[in-house]
Structure formats: structure tokens, C-alpha cells
Design a protein around this motif. Sequence first.
Motif, PDB file in Angstrom:
ATOM      1  N   ALA A 155      -0.341  -3.822  -5.550  1.00  0.00           N
ATOM      2  CA  ALA A 155       0.037  -2.625  -4.969  1.00  0.00           C
ATOM      3  C   ALA A 155      -1.253  -1.862  -5.117  1.00  0.00           C
ATOM      4  N   VAL A 156      -1.358  -0.996  -3.986  1.00  0.00           N
ATOM      5  CA  VAL A 156      -2.607  -0.197  -4.047  1.00  0.00           C
ATOM      6  C   VAL A 156      -2.391   1.427  -3.415  1.00  0.00           C
ATOM      7  N   GLY A 157      -3.189   2.224  -3.593  1.00  0.00           N
ATOM      8  CA  GLY A 157      -3.201   3.470  -2.896  1.00  0.00           C
ATOM      9  C   GLY A 157      -2.685   4.815  -4.141  1.00  0.00           C
ATOM     10  N   THR A 158      -2.816   5.856  -3.447  1.00  0.00           N
ATOM     11  CA  THR A 158      -2.518   7.161  -4.531  1.00  0.00           C
ATOM     12  C   THR A 158      -1.134   7.305  -4.761  1.00  0.00           C
ATOM     13  N   GLU A 202       7.426  12.120  -2.643  1.00  0.00           N
ATOM     14  CA  GLU A 202       7.633  11.149  -1.958  1.00  0.00           C
ATOM     15  C   GLU A 202       6.223  10.156  -1.777  1.00  0.00           C
ATOM     16  N   ILE A 203       6.427   9.108  -1.151  1.00  0.00           N
ATOM     17  CA  ILE A 203       5.159   8.292  -1.132  1.00  0.00           C
ATOM     18  C   ILE A 203       5.425   7.644   0.326  1.00  0.00           C
ATOM     19  N   PRO A 211       0.880  -1.155   0.059  1.00  0.00           N
ATOM     20  CA  PRO A 211      -0.005   0.025  -0.133  1.00  0.00           C
ATOM     21  C   PRO A 211       0.965   1.500   0.026  1.00  0.00           C
ATOM     22  N   SER A 212       0.355   2.310  -0.720  1.00  0.00           N
ATOM     23  CA  SER A 212       1.006   3.788  -0.733  1.00  0.00           C
ATOM     24  C   SER A 212       0.073   4.735  -0.640  1.00  0.00           C
ATOM     25  N   PHE A 269       0.974   4.802  -5.869  1.00  0.00           N
ATOM     26  CA  PHE A 269       1.161   4.323  -7.258  1.00  0.00           C
ATOM     27  C   PHE A 269       0.194   4.774  -8.368  1.00  0.00           C
ATOM     28  N   LYS A 270      -0.679   5.671  -8.020  1.00  0.00           N
ATOM     29  CA  LYS A 270      -1.625   6.325  -8.848  1.00  0.00           C
ATOM     30  C   LYS A 270      -0.663   7.444  -9.458  1.00  0.00           C
TER      31      LYS A 270
END
Length: 233
Positions: free
Chosen positions: A164-167, A124-125, A116-117, A169-170
Motif C-alpha cells: 500500500a502506498v500514498g498519503t 476519507e481517502i 494506492p491512496s 495510509f500515511k
Amino acid sequence: MIKSNILALDASTEALSLVLHYKGETFHHFEECPQQHSQKILPLIDELLAKANCKLKELDVIGFGQGPGSFTGVRISVAIAQGLAYSTNLPLVGVSTLAVMAQQAYEQNNSLLVFPSIDARMGEIYFAQYQENNGLMELVNNECVIKPELLTNEYITSNEASVAVGTGFKTYPDALANFENITINTDITLPDARFMLAFVDAAFIAGQGVQASDAQPKYVRDTVTWKKLPGRE
């Protein structure tokens, strides 16, 4: 199956989400409303309680998203949860926002290994690696804040098929270009309080709830990394 009566809330990101699980029924609210969390959250809590015909003091425990996320959003989550707990003497359980998204991937898609990110701004993430353990997603190593181009085998320690999930990696989809075993799930971008329920239930049953005064945020990024204006903290 969730056994406890739970209110859980999260305002750590652009999303504002709340869930009430009471007497076996679940009432839920999720919306993206940047910079409106503090105005909306208490009326929405009242709305959920009214729908369930429930008084706050009838609950067992309150869960909250403890971050990482925006500093302001994390503080809203913690402060609202503390205020509710002080007024009812209910225990609190803080849940990582990254864990919440990993749990969603597990519950919805049976993903057993999840990265998750959350977009942390400033190039940065927030990032972590979670794997399933007895129905709950469990942290592998540590949550961190990192430049996406620096994600290497030091941080991604498995060659198993994973998601992988989350903004994070968006915003930075190329960050995982060298990892053919990882698929980005674009349906999960922000934490949703519904997927806090399993964590809060397990912690409460295990006696791991804390008093309001002991509720802690999880910023991950230290405030000293921010560029400060002269005379500002």
C-alpha cells in the motif's frame, strides 16, 4: 523503453512534478510546494525545455495528472495541459494519480499488486486496487473515496502479498491492520510525473490521445459531498 517525446505534469496534490522525455533523455522536477503550483508550473516547464534544448511543438504528446486529488490542484493540471495543447495542437493523455503511485511501486520495487491512496481530507481517502499487466499497472474494480475504517474484503479482494502506498495510509496506517498480506511502503506518498511516462507512451502509440477540449479531470469525490456555505457553489 519510452519511445515517444513526452512532457507530463501533475499538480493534483501537495506535490508538483514534471517530466520531459526527449530524444531518449529524461529531465525531471519534483517538489512538495502546497498552494504554489500555479505560480511555479509554467517557469518549471520552460526550465525543463531549455535543459533539453527542446521546443514544445517538437514533442509528440502531453500527459497530465487527472486526479483524484485536491479540486484546485486537479483543475490546475488539466488547465495547464489544455493550454499547452491548444498552443501546439498536441494530443493529451490523462493519467490517474493513483495509477501513477502504483506504477512507481512496480517500477522501483517490482510490486505486482498495489493499493494506492491519497488523503482526501474530511476523514476519507481516495483508494484503489491496481495490478500489473504487461508492464503497466491496471485498475481492479473502481477508484473510490472512502472512510479508511470501512476498507473491507469488498474493496481489498486479494490475499496475495502486496503493498500500500500514498498519503492516505500515511495518515491512517491502522486502516490496514486486519490485512496481514499488505505492507505499507512509506517511501511512496505522492504521485510523481516520472511514473506517468509509461502510461502516456502506451496511450499515444495506441492512438488514444485526445484533443485539448476533450481532456477530463477525475475528481472521484462529487462536489455535492462538500459542506457548502450559504450562497456558495
